[in-house]
Design an enzyme around this catalytic site. Structure first.
Site, mmCIF file in Angstrom:
data_model
loop_
_atom_site.group_PDB
_atom_site.id
_atom_site.type_symbol
_atom_site.label_atom_id
_atom_site.label_comp_id
_atom_site.label_asym_id
_atom_site.label_seq_id
_atom_site.Cartn_x
_atom_site.Cartn_y
_atom_site.Cartn_z
ATOM 1 N N LYS A 21 29.536 39.149 -9.435
ATOM 2 C CA LYS A 21 30.050 40.458 -9.883
ATOM 3 C C LYS A 21 30.987 40.346 -11.080
ATOM 4 C CE LYS A 21 32.163 41.769 -6.138
ATOM 5 N NZ LYS A 21 31.906 40.664 -5.220
ATOM 6 N N ARG A 96 36.026 48.929 -1.560
ATOM 7 C CA ARG A 96 35.482 47.956 -0.613
ATOM 8 C C ARG A 96 35.496 48.481 0.820
ATOM 9 N NH1 ARG A 96 37.012 43.001 -3.891
ATOM 10 N NH2 ARG A 96 36.009 41.228 -2.935
ATOM 11 N N ARG A 135 32.474 26.883 -7.062
ATOM 12 C CA ARG A 135 33.594 27.477 -7.780
ATOM 13 C C ARG A 135 34.929 26.929 -7.239
ATOM 14 N NH1 ARG A 135 34.082 33.905 -7.735
ATOM 15 N NH2 ARG A 135 35.132 33.624 -5.769
ATOM 16 N N ARG A 141 40.393 27.902 -6.344
ATOM 17 C CA ARG A 141 40.942 29.155 -5.800
ATOM 18 C C ARG A 141 41.301 28.950 -4.337
ATOM 19 N NH1 ARG A 141 37.827 34.698 -7.360
ATOM 20 N NH2 ARG A 141 38.209 35.062 -5.149
ATOM 21 N N ARG A 152 35.135 35.822 4.459
ATOM 22 C CA ARG A 152 35.021 36.876 3.435
ATOM 23 C C ARG A 152 33.644 37.524 3.478
ATOM 24 N NH1 ARG A 152 36.179 33.854 -1.722
ATOM 25 N NH2 ARG A 152 35.921 35.833 -2.780
HETATM 26 P P1 AMP Z 1 37.434 39.379 -5.549
HETATM 27 O O1 AMP Z 1 37.905 38.613 -6.734
HETATM 28 O O2 AMP Z 1 36.919 40.737 -5.887
HETATM 29 O O3 AMP Z 1 36.480 38.600 -4.686
HETATM 30 O O4 AMP Z 1 38.725 39.637 -4.650
HETATM 31 C C1 AMP Z 1 39.488 38.565 -4.121
HETATM 32 C C2 AMP Z 1 40.356 39.066 -2.967
HETATM 33 O O5 AMP Z 1 41.247 40.081 -3.442
HETATM 34 C C3 AMP Z 1 39.595 39.711 -1.810
HETATM 35 O O6 AMP Z 1 39.092 38.765 -0.898
HETATM 36 C C4 AMP Z 1 40.693 40.585 -1.208
HETATM 37 O O7 AMP Z 1 41.622 39.805 -0.473
HETATM 38 C C5 AMP Z 1 41.420 41.084 -2.442
HETATM 39 N N1 AMP Z 1 40.791 42.343 -2.929
HETATM 40 C C6 AMP Z 1 40.153 42.529 -4.109
HETATM 41 N N2 AMP Z 1 39.702 43.804 -4.213
HETATM 42 C C7 AMP Z 1 40.080 44.433 -3.069
HETATM 43 C C8 AMP Z 1 39.886 45.731 -2.559
HETATM 44 N N3 AMP Z 1 39.214 46.670 -3.244
HETATM 45 N N4 AMP Z 1 40.416 46.015 -1.345
HETATM 46 C C9 AMP Z 1 41.108 45.102 -0.656
HETATM 47 N N5 AMP Z 1 41.291 43.842 -1.047
HETATM 48 C C10 AMP Z 1 40.783 43.496 -2.254
#
Ligand code: AMP
Length: 205
Positions: A21, A96, A135, A141, A152
């Site tokens: 994404k 989400r 990654r 990370r 996740r």
């Molecule tokens: P991502 O980089 O989009 O995979 O996001 C990494 C982490 O950030 C996720 O696993 C959540 O802990 C947090 N996060 C990102 N976007 C959201 C969201 N819309 N709602 C809640 N937590 C989020």
């Protein structure tokens, strides 16, 4: 012509962690002349800068849990008031949850706007786990350990996958295979969006 006018579009990109994404969002945003807004990136930046928001977000992110809706919704509501998002945006990783989706609807309709399309990047579980482990090695990370990755994915299936049905019912869903070369996937999504009538700012030639 998009509902937002030439060069503008209000888009979301959804898909399981590891589907690509973030990479696609940046490229597509450039193609459509809109900012890519990633809640994950905003949270990570806050973690790096050790802000109050960052300290809070990290406690959830490290466990593979979602940051609470009220915190995330306030963050996005504020970000969407920035001038660069006036003509359109590509939200990456938000909404989400159904609560976040309802909040986004309220934010947009309050401004007389609506979504133009929702891109779903499809990728199978083994593939995404493999990508995320790679990654983890490359970027270190803290939420990319195998245990957290699996969690996740479960959280995505339970809380986020239902949103795909919601947007499909609204006729907004553009489902695209996320496997293949990065360029190829970008092209697939861009073509699908253009054929829905959205205007690409950059030539797709
Ligand atoms: P991502 O980089 O989009 O995979 O996001 C990494 C982490 O950030 C996720 O696993 C959540 O802990 C947090 N996060 C990102 N976007 C959201 C969201 N819309 N709602 C809640 N937590 C989020």
């Amino acid at each position: 012509m998009s509902a937002s006018g030439p060069g503008g579009a209000r888009l979301l990109i959804v898909g399981p962690p590891g589907a690509g994404k973030g990479t696609q969002a940046v490229r597509l945003a450039e193609t459509f002349g809109i900012p890519a807004i990633s809640t994950g990136d905003i949270f990570r930046e806050n973690v790096r800068n050790e802000t109050e928001l960052g300290v809070l977000a990290k406690s959830f992110m490290d466990r593979g849990e979602y940051v609470p809706d009220n915190v995330t919704n306030d963050l996005v509501a504020d970000r969407l008031t920035w001038a660069d998002a006036e003509g359109g945006f590509l939200l990456d990783g938000y909404p989400r949850t159904t609560d976040q989706a309802a909040t986004l609807d309220r934010i947009l309709s309050g401004n007389g706007h609506q979504l133009d399309a929702v891109i779903e990047l499809v990728a199978d579980t083994d593939e995404v786990v493999g990508r995320l482990l790679k990654r983890a090695n490359e970027q270190g990370r803290s939420d990319d350990t195998e245990e957290v990755i699996r969690h996740r994915l479960d959280v995505y299936t339970a809380q986020t996958a239902p949103l795909v049905d919601l947007y499909e019912q609204r006729g907004l869903l553009v489902r695209v295979d996320g496997l293949g070369q990065v360029d190829e996937v970008t092209r697939r999504v861009a073509d699908a969006l253009v054929s829905r009538g959205l205007d690409a700012a950059e030539s797709l030639a």
